[in-house]
Motif scaffolding. Structure first.
Motif, short mmCIF file in Angstrom:
data_model
loop_
_atom_site.label_atom_id
_atom_site.label_comp_id
_atom_site.label_asym_id
_atom_site.label_seq_id
_atom_site.Cartn_x
_atom_site.Cartn_y
_atom_site.Cartn_z
N LYS A 47 -0.96 -27.76 -29.67
CA LYS A 47 -1.02 -27.91 -28.22
C LYS A 47 0.27 -28.55 -27.68
O LYS A 47 0.76 -28.18 -26.60
CB LYS A 47 -2.22 -28.77 -27.82
N ALA A 48 0.79 -29.50 -28.43
CA ALA A 48 1.98 -30.23 -27.98
C ALA A 48 3.29 -29.56 -28.40
O ALA A 48 4.36 -29.96 -27.94
CB ALA A 48 1.94 -31.67 -28.51
N GLN A 49 3.19 -28.57 -29.31
CA GLN A 49 4.37 -27.89 -29.83
C GLN A 49 5.30 -28.85 -30.58
O GLN A 49 6.51 -28.92 -30.33
CB GLN A 49 5.11 -27.14 -28.73
N VAL A 50 4.70 -29.61 -31.49
CA VAL A 50 5.44 -30.53 -32.36
C VAL A 50 4.89 -30.38 -33.77
O VAL A 50 3.92 -29.65 -34.01
CB VAL A 50 5.32 -31.99 -31.88
N GLY A 51 5.47 -31.10 -34.72
CA GLY A 51 4.96 -31.09 -36.09
C GLY A 51 3.67 -31.89 -36.22
O GLY A 51 3.41 -32.81 -35.43
N PRO A 52 2.84 -31.57 -37.21
CA PRO A 52 1.52 -32.22 -37.32
C PRO A 52 1.56 -33.71 -37.57
O PRO A 52 0.65 -34.43 -37.14
CB PRO A 52 0.86 -31.47 -38.49
N MET A 53 2.60 -34.22 -38.23
CA MET A 53 2.66 -35.66 -38.47
C MET A 53 2.87 -36.45 -37.19
O MET A 53 2.70 -37.67 -37.17
CB MET A 53 3.74 -35.99 -39.49
N ALA A 54 3.19 -35.77 -36.09
CA ALA A 54 3.28 -36.45 -34.79
C ALA A 54 1.91 -36.95 -34.33
O ALA A 54 1.84 -37.77 -33.42
CB ALA A 54 3.86 -35.51 -33.74
N ALA A 55 0.85 -36.47 -34.97
CA ALA A 55 -0.50 -36.88 -34.59
C ALA A 55 -1.14 -37.83 -35.59
O ALA A 55 -2.28 -38.24 -35.41
CB ALA A 55 -1.39 -35.64 -34.43
N VAL A 56 -0.42 -38.22 -36.64
CA VAL A 56 -1.07 -38.94 -37.75
C VAL A 56 -1.53 -40.33 -37.34
O VAL A 56 -2.65 -40.75 -37.69
CB VAL A 56 -0.15 -39.00 -38.99
#
Length: 229
Positions: free
Chosen positions: A63-72
């Motif tokens: 949704k944010a168009q970033v890498g998944p670790m940005a949500a960790v």
């Protein structure tokens, strides 16, 4: 993901559930990284099947168009608060390096730590559902940011989404130009699930959507959640 620096505010009886949740979440992420090394380093969205935690991170990142670790950090904080709630807790704040999940029985004030802002923070009223307030910065802390914001803050009930979108907002704010800031906020608020966003850059602030009331607050910078060396 070698360290986790967390500040927890909750009654002592709930601390085991909170800390166990944090350790469990870390283990899930670490196992995913072993199986999919790109999960750790990718700055682009990925789709990796597996544990619900991993899929939540991937969904937020998409949704944010970033890498998944940005949500960790956000997902770990959220799951820790959920673990406390499952034990009966009704007032819990988990601050995972500036990415905060909380449920509140009483009002709370959260300071915004950014160059040029003195004793400014958010005032939150009690809430019986988890809310996330997550921050990225190009000038403070270890966040990876391709922008210039001193603080890029996103508010959402989905804390993983708030975390990923804070990274995206920070990337979008490349200068203190009013139009760049306005466009960045508009892009973030167009993402389903985002309630509000706030930017601080070069002593300038801007916000859009539903943002907690700004107040003068007094906080000790030594209390900021960070890795201690």
């Amino acid at each position: 993901m070698a360290e986790t620096a967390v500040t927890i505010i909750a009654e002592e009886e709930y601390l085991p559930a909170i800390t166990n949740s944090i350790f469990d979440s870390r283990e899930i992420v670490e196992k995913c990284i072993v199986a999919h090394p790109e999960f750790r380093w990718s700055l682009e969205p990925l789709n990796i099947a597996g544990d619900e935690l991993i899929m939540r991170m991937c969904n937020a990142a998409n949704k944010a168009q970033v890498g998944p670790m940005a949500a960790v950090a956000g997902i770990i904080a959220e799951r820790a608060v959920q673990a406390a709630i499952a034990e009966g807790c009704r007032h819990c704040i988990v601050d995972n390096g500036g990415d905060i999940a909380m449920i509140l029985e009483k009002p709370l004030e959260i300071g915004i730590f950014a160059p040029g802002l003195e004793n400014l923070g958010f005032h939150l009223e009690p809430c019986d559902q988890i809310i996330g307030i997550c921050t990225s910065s190009a000038t403070v802390g270890p966040s990876i940011s391709f922008g210039a914001a001193d603080a890029a803050v996103v508010i959402a009930q989905d804390v993983a989404l708030a975390d990923a979108c804070a990274t995206r907002l920070g990337n979008l704010v490349t200068s203190d130009n009013d139009e760049i800031i306005k466009d960045a906020l508009a892009q973030i608020l167009s993402i389903e699930g985002v309630a509000g966003a706030f930017v601080a850059i070069n002593s300038k602030i801007a916000m859009k959507g539903t943002v907690p009331e700004l107040r003068k607050v007094h906080f000790d910078s030594s209390q900021i959640t960070k890795i201690q060396f």
